[in-house]
Structures are given as C-alpha cells and as structure tokens.
Write an enzyme that holds these catalytic residues in place. Structure first.
Site, mmCIF file in Angstrom:
data_model
loop_
_atom_site.group_PDB
_atom_site.id
_atom_site.type_symbol
_atom_site.label_atom_id
_atom_site.label_comp_id
_atom_site.label_asym_id
_atom_site.label_seq_id
_atom_site.Cartn_x
_atom_site.Cartn_y
_atom_site.Cartn_z
ATOM 1 N N SER A 104 0.817 -1.212 0.000
ATOM 2 C CA SER A 104 0.000 0.000 0.000
ATOM 3 C C SER A 104 0.850 1.262 0.000
ATOM 4 C CB SER A 104 -0.847 0.064 1.275
ATOM 5 O OG SER A 104 -1.750 -0.981 1.321
ATOM 6 N N HIS A 120 -0.912 -2.639 -7.346
ATOM 7 C CA HIS A 120 -1.636 -2.293 -6.118
ATOM 8 C C HIS A 120 -3.143 -2.347 -6.344
ATOM 9 C CE1 HIS A 120 -2.722 0.958 -2.950
ATOM 10 N NE2 HIS A 120 -2.798 -0.238 -2.431
ATOM 11 N N GLU A 143 -3.420 0.353 -9.187
ATOM 12 C CA GLU A 143 -2.287 1.266 -9.422
ATOM 13 C C GLU A 143 -1.072 0.442 -9.835
ATOM 14 O OE1 GLU A 143 -2.180 5.160 -6.646
ATOM 15 O OE2 GLU A 143 -2.207 3.318 -5.481
ATOM 16 N N ASN A 153 -3.514 6.122 -1.605
ATOM 17 C CA ASN A 153 -3.299 6.174 -0.153
ATOM 18 C C ASN A 153 -2.640 7.471 0.307
ATOM 19 O OD1 ASN A 153 -4.546 3.753 0.359
ATOM 20 N ND2 ASN A 153 -2.682 2.568 0.001
HETATM 21 C C1 LIG Z 1 -5.438 0.496 1.781
HETATM 22 C C2 LIG Z 1 -5.062 0.430 0.355
HETATM 23 O O1 LIG Z 1 -3.883 0.140 0.049
HETATM 24 C C3 LIG Z 1 -5.964 0.786 -0.762
HETATM 25 C C4 LIG Z 1 -7.416 0.554 -0.556
HETATM 26 O O2 LIG Z 1 -7.912 -0.473 -0.926
HETATM 27 S S1 LIG Z 1 -8.252 1.738 0.215
HETATM 28 C C5 LIG Z 1 -9.894 1.130 0.315
HETATM 29 C C6 LIG Z 1 -10.636 1.340 -0.988
HETATM 30 N N1 LIG Z 1 -11.971 0.821 -0.851
HETATM 31 C C7 LIG Z 1 -12.997 1.611 -0.517
HETATM 32 O O3 LIG Z 1 -12.868 2.820 -0.358
HETATM 33 C C8 LIG Z 1 -14.296 0.895 -0.338
HETATM 34 C C9 LIG Z 1 -15.393 1.836 0.132
HETATM 35 N N2 LIG Z 1 -16.646 1.084 0.237
HETATM 36 C C10 LIG Z 1 -17.426 0.781 -0.834
HETATM 37 O O4 LIG Z 1 -17.126 1.146 -1.959
HETATM 38 C C11 LIG Z 1 -18.671 -0.011 -0.557
HETATM 39 O O5 LIG Z 1 -19.025 0.134 0.782
HETATM 40 C C12 LIG Z 1 -18.509 -1.542 -0.903
HETATM 41 C C13 LIG Z 1 -18.254 -1.693 -2.398
HETATM 42 C C14 LIG Z 1 -17.379 -2.199 -0.121
HETATM 43 C C15 LIG Z 1 -19.780 -2.281 -0.513
HETATM 44 O O6 LIG Z 1 -20.827 -1.666 -1.157
HETATM 45 P P1 LIG Z 1 -22.334 -1.741 -0.605
HETATM 46 O O7 LIG Z 1 -23.185 -1.233 -1.691
HETATM 47 O O8 LIG Z 1 -22.413 -1.157 0.729
HETATM 48 O O9 LIG Z 1 -22.475 -3.237 -0.298
HETATM 49 P P2 LIG Z 1 -23.276 -4.386 -0.943
HETATM 50 O O10 LIG Z 1 -24.505 -3.934 -1.675
HETATM 51 O O11 LIG Z 1 -23.435 -5.332 0.191
HETATM 52 O O12 LIG Z 1 -22.233 -4.974 -1.963
HETATM 53 C C16 LIG Z 1 -22.090 -4.559 -3.293
HETATM 54 C C17 LIG Z 1 -21.369 -5.684 -4.009
HETATM 55 O O13 LIG Z 1 -20.037 -5.790 -3.499
HETATM 56 C C18 LIG Z 1 -19.798 -7.112 -3.012
HETATM 57 N N3 LIG Z 1 -18.958 -7.029 -1.815
HETATM 58 C C19 LIG Z 1 -19.163 -6.220 -0.754
HETATM 59 N N4 LIG Z 1 -18.177 -6.397 0.135
HETATM 60 C C20 LIG Z 1 -17.346 -7.324 -0.384
HETATM 61 C C21 LIG Z 1 -16.149 -7.908 0.074
HETATM 62 N N5 LIG Z 1 -15.578 -7.562 1.239
HETATM 63 N N6 LIG Z 1 -15.551 -8.824 -0.724
HETATM 64 C C22 LIG Z 1 -16.084 -9.171 -1.910
HETATM 65 N N7 LIG Z 1 -17.210 -8.627 -2.398
HETATM 66 C C23 LIG Z 1 -17.837 -7.727 -1.638
HETATM 67 C C24 LIG Z 1 -21.161 -7.662 -2.674
HETATM 68 O O14 LIG Z 1 -21.165 -9.062 -2.767
HETATM 69 C C25 LIG Z 1 -22.029 -7.048 -3.737
HETATM 70 O O15 LIG Z 1 -21.902 -7.789 -4.911
HETATM 71 P P3 LIG Z 1 -23.209 -8.389 -5.617
HETATM 72 O O16 LIG Z 1 -23.918 -7.191 -6.163
HETATM 73 O O17 LIG Z 1 -22.658 -9.302 -6.651
HETATM 74 O O18 LIG Z 1 -23.963 -9.086 -4.515
HETATM 75 N N1 LIG Z 2 -6.329 -3.972 3.526
HETATM 76 C C1 LIG Z 2 -6.425 -3.195 2.479
HETATM 77 O O1 LIG Z 2 -7.410 -2.466 2.320
HETATM 78 C C2 LIG Z 2 -5.339 -3.196 1.462
HETATM 79 C C3 LIG Z 2 -4.116 -3.762 1.721
HETATM 80 N N2 LIG Z 2 -3.139 -3.737 0.766
HETATM 81 C C4 LIG Z 2 -1.841 -4.346 1.035
HETATM 82 O O2 LIG Z 2 -1.932 -5.740 0.803
HETATM 83 C C5 LIG Z 2 -1.076 -6.442 1.701
HETATM 84 C C6 LIG Z 2 -1.896 -7.421 2.516
HETATM 85 O O3 LIG Z 2 -2.888 -6.713 3.243
HETATM 86 P P1 LIG Z 2 -4.174 -7.457 3.847
HETATM 87 O O4 LIG Z 2 -4.569 -8.589 2.977
HETATM 88 O O5 LIG Z 2 -5.138 -6.411 4.191
HETATM 89 O O6 LIG Z 2 -3.536 -8.034 5.208
HETATM 90 P P2 LIG Z 2 -4.044 -9.232 6.097
HETATM 91 O O7 LIG Z 2 -3.544 -8.972 7.460
HETATM 92 O O8 LIG Z 2 -5.494 -9.485 5.866
HETATM 93 O O9 LIG Z 2 -3.274 -10.487 5.468
HETATM 94 C C7 LIG Z 2 -1.890 -10.631 5.450
HETATM 95 C C8 LIG Z 2 -1.594 -12.120 5.351
HETATM 96 O O10 LIG Z 2 -0.184 -12.305 5.150
HETATM 97 C C9 LIG Z 2 0.195 -13.374 6.006
HETATM 98 N N3 LIG Z 2 1.633 -13.382 6.229
HETATM 99 C C10 LIG Z 2 2.357 -12.717 7.184
HETATM 100 N N4 LIG Z 2 3.658 -13.043 7.072
HETATM 101 C C11 LIG Z 2 3.745 -13.933 6.043
HETATM 102 C C12 LIG Z 2 4.827 -14.658 5.463
HETATM 103 N N5 LIG Z 2 6.081 -14.512 5.915
HETATM 104 N N6 LIG Z 2 4.577 -15.482 4.447
HETATM 105 C C13 LIG Z 2 3.316 -15.625 3.981
HETATM 106 N N7 LIG Z 2 2.245 -14.979 4.482
HETATM 107 C C14 LIG Z 2 2.470 -14.156 5.507
HETATM 108 C C15 LIG Z 2 -0.622 -13.114 7.261
HETATM 109 O O11 LIG Z 2 -0.599 -14.221 8.121
HETATM 110 P P3 LIG Z 2 -0.732 -13.925 9.731
HETATM 111 O O12 LIG Z 2 -1.994 -13.179 9.916
HETATM 112 O O13 LIG Z 2 -0.726 -15.288 10.285
HETATM 113 O O14 LIG Z 2 0.471 -13.099 10.097
HETATM 114 C C16 LIG Z 2 -1.981 -12.861 6.639
HETATM 115 O O15 LIG Z 2 -2.641 -14.079 6.316
HETATM 116 C C17 LIG Z 2 -0.363 -5.363 2.543
HETATM 117 O O16 LIG Z 2 0.858 -5.054 1.929
HETATM 118 C C18 LIG Z 2 -1.350 -4.203 2.469
HETATM 119 O O17 LIG Z 2 -0.747 -2.968 2.670
HETATM 120 C C19 LIG Z 2 -3.329 -3.184 -0.471
HETATM 121 C C20 LIG Z 2 -4.542 -2.642 -0.794
HETATM 122 C C21 LIG Z 2 -5.644 -2.572 0.155
#
Ligand SMILES: CC(=O)CC(=O)SCCNC(=O)CCNC(=O)[C@H](O)C(C)(C)COP(=O)(O)OP(=O)(O)OC[C@H]1O[C@@H](n2cnc3c(N)ncnc32)[C@H](O)[C@@H]1OP(=O)(O)O
Ligand SMILES: NC(=O)C1=CN([C@@H]2O[C@H](COP(=O)(O)OP(=O)(O)OC[C@H]3O[C@@H](n4cnc5c(N)ncnc54)[C@H](OP(=O)(O)O)[C@@H]3O)[C@@H](O)[C@H]2O)C=CC1
Length: 293
Positions: free
Chosen positions: A121, A142, A154, A192
């Site tokens: 991320s 990403h 990304e 992010n």
């Molecule tokens: C941290 C990083 O590195 C980068 C990032 O990812 S940052 C995070 C970016 N993501 C966001 O900002 C998500 C923001 N949230 C949303 O867009 C919405 O709340 C959401 C898409 C997650 C759910 O939408 P919603 O309308 O409230 O939910 P809902 O109607 O239940 O679901 C819509 C669809 O998404 C699916 N869905 C919801 N959550 C899901 C999940 N966790 N996994 C898989 N599918 C999912 C549902 O199954 C549904 O699909 P169908 O139409 O086929 O049934």
């Molecule tokens: N969460 C998000 O919204 C997003 C996350 N990302 C990125 O994706 C990556 C994963 O995030 P996310 O899936 O949320 O994290 P989770 O915590 O859900 O999953 C991480 C997984 O990696 C496992 N793990 C840890 N160490 C090892 C290892 N040495 N070998 C193999 N597996 C290992 C963990 O096991 P255990 O729990 O047993 O340690 C866990 O099952 C991160 O780099 C995150 O920044 C990118 C986009 C969105």
C-alpha cells in the site's frame, strides 16, 4: 513485448491475497495461494468460495464458472510450490521486514524469468526490489479492497523495472477487467497518499472529541457521499495497515502533517485491528457493529 502469463502465485491469504486469487482465477489463470498457516489457507479458500457464491446468487456468474474458478485455485504452505509460476504477487502483511524475508525465501525458488510484484500500500518499490534477485522484473501492482468490486489497480515502477515487466503487468491487469492508473514510486503512491491522511484526520477528530464514531461516519457518508464513513473504512482496511501507511508517509515525506494519530497507535497496540480481529472503531462480535467510542 509482453510475456505470456498462464499461472499466478499469491503470497498471503489475507483479505487482499484472497481477492487477488479470486479475480485471477475467475479470469482463467491457474492460481497458487501461499501462506504460513494451513488454517489461513483454509479460511481464505472458504472466503473466496463465499464471494463467488454471492456473484452466482446475484446473476453475475454461472455456477459452472464458479466451480471452474474454484478448481483453478490451490493453497499451499510450502513455498517450493511456487517454482513453476509466471507471476507472483506478494500480498502479505504491510511490514517491510516481513516482505524482505519473503523475497529472500521466494527468489531462489522462482524460475529466473518469473515476474515478481508486490501489492504494498505504501512501501518503496525500488527499496523492495533491491531485496530481490530481479529488480528489472519487479514492480508494484496495487489492488484496492475489496478486490472483486473495486475497479482500480495502481501500477508502480521501481527505478530498475524493465518495460517488458510493466507491459506484461498492464496486460495481466487488463484481463482482470480493471482500470489502471500509473503512479510514481513515492510513499503510498496516489490513492493512499490522499485517502489515508483523510482517515487519520477522522481519527484525530474522534481523539479530540469533535464527534463520536457514529457522528463522524454519518457526517462523511451523508455530508460527503462517501460509501463508508472514514472510521468504518479504517476498520475495513485494517488498523495495522492504516498505521503502517501513515508511518511510511511520515518517515518518507518528513512532514508533521502525516503524524499518525495516537489513538490509532493505541488501537493497534491493543490488537484492535478492525474487522479482521473483531474489534476496532466498531465491535463486530455481535449481530450488528457497535461503536467502541
Ligand atoms: C489500503 C489500500 O492500500 C488501498 C485501498 O484499498 S483503500 C480502500 C478502498 N476501498 C474503498 O474505499 C471501499 C469503500 N466502500 C465501498 O465502496 C462499498 O461500501 C462496498 C463496495 C465495499 C460495498 O458496497 P455496498 O453497496 O455497501 O455493499 P453491498 O450492496 O453489500 O455490496 C455490493 C457488491 O459488493 C460485493 N462485496 C461487498 N463487500 C465485499 C467484500 N468484502 N468482498 C467481496 N465482495 C464484496 C457484494 O457481494 C455485492 O456484490 P453483488 O452485487 O454481486 O452481490
Ligand atoms: N487492507 C487493504 O485495504 C489493502 C491492503 N493492501 C496491502 O496488501 C497487503 C496485505 O494486506 P491485507 O490482505 O489487508 O492483510 P491481512 O492482514 O489481511 O493479510 C496478510 C496475510 O499475510 C500473512 N503473512 C504474514 N507473514 C507472512 C509470510 N512470511 N509469508 C506468507 N504470508 C504471511 C498473514 O498471516 P498472519 O496473519 O498469520 O500473520 C496474513 O494471512 C499489505 O501489503 C497491504 O498494505 C493493499 C490494498 C488494500
């Protein structure tokens, strides 16, 4: 020139690893998902099964396609099973030392021409590439959470990423029906860099008592039309991941505006990591999420 990708490896069976495995298998790739613990793999495969079943229920996929996608995914706890893969995407915990350790174990196993990508991320692609034996064949792919739903991916090059690596990754992501943006290798890239300071500010807003969890989330959902409130989204991403990203921004850009909120630090220290641990800004252990402040 692009390389042909037929099979894909995913390291980490957490929320992102499972999502990447799911969309890759649904697009026709053979997938091997690796994690340390057998229970993680089993839970991951069950999650994928449940998500695919929801797509069948909502008419987005046939039951035959669901079965075929599931048949294309296998799980392993033996890293040697990654030996024949064309592309491996690392999606383990957002911690540079964890990722470095994985690359040290994985690289000697991979075939020399295999591409290696990270779903990080926030971490520097160039620095992670230097922990591999193939910086030319390494880059950031990403995905966004939840992977099956979010359209964006990304793509991030490191300093040494070759054009063939980039064009192959671009072609691969396109077959998953995702839209690509290209980001330069700066801390936390584009999404992010913008999203996490907003979430961190929401946590400061809570910390300073400007509003309750519910008030802050309602304000942003109804006042700014966000699909989730920022605290709900933080729980969804994982508070450990949010904190890691803020630390990378703070360290990498050396600006106090990225200082992680002490309340975020406290939640992570308590092991309250959000949805995945059952408690964060909301408590998920009952029938409906209940705010914890
Ligand atoms: C941290 C990083 O590195 C980068 C990032 O990812 S940052 C995070 C970016 N993501 C966001 O900002 C998500 C923001 N949230 C949303 O867009 C919405 O709340 C959401 C898409 C997650 C759910 O939408 P919603 O309308 O409230 O939910 P809902 O109607 O239940 O679901 C819509 C669809 O998404 C699916 N869905 C919801 N959550 C899901 C999940 N966790 N996994 C898989 N599918 C999912 C549902 O199954 C549904 O699909 P169908 O139409 O086929 O049934
Ligand atoms: N969460 C998000 O919204 C997003 C996350 N990302 C990125 O994706 C990556 C994963 O995030 P996310 O899936 O949320 O994290 P989770 O915590 O859900 O999953 C991480 C997984 O990696 C496992 N793990 C840890 N160490 C090892 C290892 N040495 N070998 C193999 N597996 C290992 C963990 O096991 P255990 O729990 O047993 O340690 C866990 O099952 C991160 O780099 C995150 O920044 C990118 C986009 C969105």
């Amino acid at each position: 020139m692009t390389m042909t990708i037929s099979n894909v490896g995913v390291v980490g069976a957490g929320q992102m690893g499972c999502g990447i495995a799911q969309v890759s298998a649904a697009a026709g790739y053979k997938v091997i998902m690796y994690d340390l613990a057998k229970e993680r793999i089993e839970a991951g495969l069950a999650t994928i099964n449940g998500n695919l079943a929801r797509q069948v229920a909502s008419g987005k996929m046939s039951d035959d396609a669901r079965k075929a996608a599931l048949d294309r995914i296998s799980g392993t706890t033996d890293i040697n099973d990654m030996a024949s893969l064309d592309l491996v995407i690392e999606a383990a915990t957002e911690d540079e030392s964890v990722k470095r350790k994985i690359f040290a174990q994985l690289c000697p196993v991979l075939k020399p021409e295999a591409l290696l990508a990270t779903n990080t991320s926030s971490l520097s692609i160039t620095r992670l590439a230097s922990a591999t034996d193939r910086p030319e064949r390494f880059m950031g792919i990403h995905f966004m959470n939840p992977v099956p739903v979010m359209k964006l991916v990304e793509l991030v090059r490191g300093i040494a990423t070759e054009e063939e690596t980039f064009s192959t990754a671009k072609a691969f992501v396109t077959t998953l029906d995702k839209t690509i943006t290209v980001a330069e290798d700066f801390p936390a890239f584009i999404v992010n860099r913008i999203l996490l300071p907003m979430i961190n500010e929401a946590i400061y807003t809570l910390y300073e008592g400007v509003g309750s969890v519910e008030a802050i989330d309602t304000a942003m959902k109804l006042g700014a039309n966000h699909p989730m409130g920022p605290l709900q989204l933080a729980d969804f991403i994982g508070l450990d991941t949010c904190l890691s990203i803020m630390q990378v921004l703070h360290d990498g850009l050396a600006d106090s505006k990225y200082r992680p909120c002490p309340l975020l630090v406290k939640y992570v220290e308590a092991g309250w990591l959000g949805r995945k641990s059952g408690r964060g800004f909301y408590d998920y252990r009952g029938d409906v999420p209940v705010p914890t402040r």
